[in-house]
Design a protein around this motif. Structure first.
Motif, PDB file in Angstrom:
ATOM      1  N   VAL A   4      37.416  -6.778  13.483  1.00  0.00           N
ATOM      2  CA  VAL A   4      38.380  -5.688  13.287  1.00  0.00           C
ATOM      3  C   VAL A   4      38.585  -5.503  11.791  1.00  0.00           C
ATOM      4  CG1 VAL A   4      40.727  -4.867  13.674  1.00  0.00           C
ATOM      5  CG2 VAL A   4      39.549  -6.152  15.472  1.00  0.00           C
ATOM      6  N   VAL A   5      38.422  -4.274  11.328  1.00  0.00           N
ATOM      7  CA  VAL A   5      38.619  -3.956   9.909  1.00  0.00           C
ATOM      8  C   VAL A   5      39.826  -3.035   9.788  1.00  0.00           C
ATOM      9  CG1 VAL A   5      37.614  -2.993   7.817  1.00  0.00           C
ATOM     10  CG2 VAL A   5      36.145  -4.146   9.488  1.00  0.00           C
ATOM     11  N   CYS A   6      40.764  -3.408   8.939  1.00  0.00           N
ATOM     12  CA  CYS A   6      41.965  -2.595   8.709  1.00  0.00           C
ATOM     13  C   CYS A   6      41.760  -1.735   7.466  1.00  0.00           C
ATOM     14  CB  CYS A   6      43.183  -3.490   8.530  1.00  0.00           C
ATOM     15  SG  CYS A   6      43.505  -4.570   9.939  1.00  0.00           S
ATOM     16  N   ILE A   7      41.933  -0.435   7.611  1.00  0.00           N
ATOM     17  CA  ILE A   7      41.731   0.479   6.491  1.00  0.00           C
ATOM     18  C   ILE A   7      42.953   1.372   6.325  1.00  0.00           C
ATOM     19  CG2 ILE A   7      39.222   0.455   6.746  1.00  0.00           C
ATOM     20  CD1 ILE A   7      39.367   3.167   8.086  1.00  0.00           C
ATOM     21  N   LYS A   8      43.114   1.909   5.135  1.00  0.00           N
ATOM     22  CA  LYS A   8      44.277   2.742   4.840  1.00  0.00           C
ATOM     23  C   LYS A   8      43.854   3.980   4.060  1.00  0.00           C
ATOM     24  CE  LYS A   8      48.838   2.698   2.632  1.00  0.00           C
ATOM     25  NZ  LYS A   8      49.797   1.947   1.766  1.00  0.00           N
ATOM     26  N   GLN A   9      44.477   5.110   4.395  1.00  0.00           N
ATOM     27  CA  GLN A   9      44.272   6.333   3.614  1.00  0.00           C
ATOM     28  C   GLN A   9      45.296   6.330   2.482  1.00  0.00           C
ATOM     29  OE1 GLN A   9      45.515  10.269   5.137  1.00  0.00           O
ATOM     30  NE2 GLN A   9      43.396  10.902   4.860  1.00  0.00           N
ATOM     31  N   VAL A  10      44.812   6.471   1.256  1.00  0.00           N
ATOM     32  CA  VAL A  10      45.694   6.407   0.087  1.00  0.00           C
ATOM     33  C   VAL A  10      45.445   7.620  -0.806  1.00  0.00           C
ATOM     34  CG1 VAL A  10      45.812   3.890   0.074  1.00  0.00           C
ATOM     35  CG2 VAL A  10      43.995   5.037  -1.199  1.00  0.00           C
ATOM     36  N   PRO A  11      46.446   8.002  -1.615  1.00  0.00           N
ATOM     37  CA  PRO A  11      46.208   9.068  -2.585  1.00  0.00           C
ATOM     38  C   PRO A  11      45.288   8.576  -3.694  1.00  0.00           C
ATOM     39  CG  PRO A  11      48.385   8.124  -2.905  1.00  0.00           C
ATOM     40  CD  PRO A  11      47.829   7.509  -1.657  1.00  0.00           C
ATOM     41  N   ASP A 112      37.248 -11.833  16.678  1.00  0.00           N
ATOM     42  CA  ASP A 112      36.913 -13.136  16.123  1.00  0.00           C
ATOM     43  C   ASP A 112      37.258 -13.184  14.641  1.00  0.00           C
ATOM     44  OD1 ASP A 112      35.433 -14.337  18.489  1.00  0.00           O
ATOM     45  OD2 ASP A 112      34.250 -12.517  18.166  1.00  0.00           O
ATOM     46  N   LEU A 113      37.141 -12.018  14.006  1.00  0.00           N
ATOM     47  CA  LEU A 113      37.351 -11.931  12.565  1.00  0.00           C
ATOM     48  C   LEU A 113      38.070 -10.628  12.245  1.00  0.00           C
ATOM     49  CD1 LEU A 113      36.754 -12.901   9.631  1.00  0.00           C
ATOM     50  CD2 LEU A 113      34.525 -11.759   9.820  1.00  0.00           C
ATOM     51  N   VAL A 114      39.119 -10.722  11.426  1.00  0.00           N
ATOM     52  CA  VAL A 114      39.835  -9.545  10.921  1.00  0.00           C
ATOM     53  C   VAL A 114      39.584  -9.482   9.424  1.00  0.00           C
ATOM     54  CG1 VAL A 114      42.061  -8.386  10.674  1.00  0.00           C
ATOM     55  CG2 VAL A 114      41.620  -9.802  12.695  1.00  0.00           C
ATOM     56  N   ILE A 115      39.162  -8.325   8.930  1.00  0.00           N
ATOM     57  CA  ILE A 115      38.902  -8.162   7.496  1.00  0.00           C
ATOM     58  C   ILE A 115      39.759  -7.011   6.978  1.00  0.00           C
ATOM     59  CG2 ILE A 115      37.166  -7.999   5.694  1.00  0.00           C
ATOM     60  CD1 ILE A 115      35.021  -8.590   7.712  1.00  0.00           C
ATOM     61  N   CYS A 116      40.495  -7.258   5.913  1.00  0.00           N
ATOM     62  CA  CYS A 116      41.328  -6.252   5.261  1.00  0.00           C
ATOM     63  C   CYS A 116      40.931  -6.165   3.791  1.00  0.00           C
ATOM     64  CB  CYS A 116      42.811  -6.623   5.333  1.00  0.00           C
ATOM     65  SG  CYS A 116      43.442  -7.011   6.968  1.00  0.00           S
ATOM     66  N   GLY A 117      41.334  -5.100   3.152  1.00  0.00           N
ATOM     67  CA  GLY A 117      41.212  -5.051   1.707  1.00  0.00           C
ATOM     68  C   GLY A 117      42.265  -5.946   1.075  1.00  0.00           C
TER      69      GLY A 117
END
Length: 261
Positions: A4-11, A112-117
C-alpha cells in the motif's frame, strides 16, 4: 505480496502564496502535483512489483475529490488499485487526525508493506508516516534511501546527515521514502488513457472508515498553526570574472575570512 502506497496531492510550492492575515496557504489558482516524496515511495513499490510480478500495489490518498487526478497518475505509472478517502468530516486535519484517518483506511486493506513519502512539501512535518505505523501497530523505518525485499523482511538503507544505517525489519512494516532516492518512471500516453477508461477509483467517505470521531478533521486536531511562511529567498550569488588561478585564490581568501579554512 501486497503493498500500500500513501500519496498526497499538494500545491506546487514553487508558486505557493501565504494569506497574510490567516497565515494559511492560498491554494486557489496554484497548480497541484503529487507530493515528490510520495512519488518516490510509489516508485519503490513499482520496482518491487517489477521484480515480483505477483505483487499487488494499492495507492490511497486522503483529500478532496480533485485528488483523484494523482490517483489516476499513480495508476498510469503502474499501480493496480486506487482509493480516495474523502469527506468534509476529514477537512482541517492536522498530522494526528490525518494519520488516524489514513491508518484506519489502510487497515481495511490486505498489506505486507506500507510505503509513504518522508514528508509533504506543504507541511514538512514528517510525522504522518511514523504516526500511521504507531496506529497500525507495526514497525517504522524512516528516511529510506534504498529499499529491498528479502523473504518476509525489508532491508532499508536509512539516511542520516553523516552517513547511512542499514536496517532490517520483518513485514508487515511501514517505510517512509526520500524524494531523492528514486527517479519516478514516466507515464505512457496509452497508460494515461487506460487509467481513466478502465480503472475505477474507489471512494471511501466517513461511514466507510473505522476511526473514532474524536480523531478526525479539525475537531480531532490538537495542533494549531500560529504562523505559516514561505521559504526565504536566498541572497544572489557572486559571479567571479577572473582567470582560474585568480578565481581559486579569491575563493580561498573568502573561506579564510569566514574561518572555514
Amino acid at each position: 505480496m501486497n503493498i500500500v502506497v500513501c500519496i498526497k496531492q499538494v500545491p506546487d510550492t514553487n508558486e505557493v502564496r501565504i494569506d497574510p492575515e490567516k497565515g494559511t496557504l492560498i491554494r486557489d489558482g496554484v497548480p497541484s502535483i503529487m507530493n515528490p516524496d510520495d512519488k518516490a515511495a510509489l516508485e519503490f513499490a513499482l520496482e518491487i512489483k517489477d521484480k515480483t510480478p505477483e505483487a499487488h500495489v494499492d495507492v490511497i490518498s486522503m483529500g478532496p475529490p480533485q485528488a483523484e487526478v494523482i490517483l489516476h497518475e499513480a495508476l498510469a505509472m503502474g499501480a493496480d488499485d486506487a482509493y480516495l478517502v474523502t469527506d468534509r468530516a476529514f477537512g482541517g486535519a492536522d498530522t494526528w487526525a490525518t494519520s488516524s484517518t489514513i491508518a484506519a483506511a489502510v487497515s481495511k486493506l490486505d498489506y505486507d508493506l506500507v510505503i509513504c513519502g518522508r514528508q509533504a512539501i506543504d507541511g514538512d512535518t514528517a510525522q504522518v508516516g511514523p504516526e500511521m505505523a504507531e496506529h497500525l501497530g507495526i514497525p517504522n523505518i524512516s528516511y529510506a534511501a534504498s529499499l529491498d525485499v528479502d523473504g518476509d523482511s525489508v532491508v532499508v538503507k536509512r539516511q542520516y546527515d553523516d552517513g547511512y544505517h542499514v536496517v532490517r525489519a520483518k513485514m508487515p512494516c511501514l517505510v517512509t521514502a526520500l524524494s531523492e532516492a528514486k527517479k519516478p518512471r514516466y507515464m505512457s500516453v496509452g497508460a494515461i488513457f487506460d487509467s481513466f477508461d478502465n480503472y475505477e477509483i474507489q471512494r471511501w467517505t466517513r461511514p466507510d472508515v473505522p476511526v473514532d470521531d474524536s480523531n478526525i478533521g479539525l475537531k480531532g486536531s490538537p495542533t494549531r498553526v500560529a504562523k505559516s511562511f514561505p521559504k526565504p529567498v536566498k541572497a544572489p550569488g557572486m559571479k567571479i570574472e577572473k582567470d582560474v588561478d585568480e578565481s581559486v585564490q579569491f575563493i580561498m581568501d573568502r573561506l579564510h575570512d569566514k574561518y572555514v579554512l
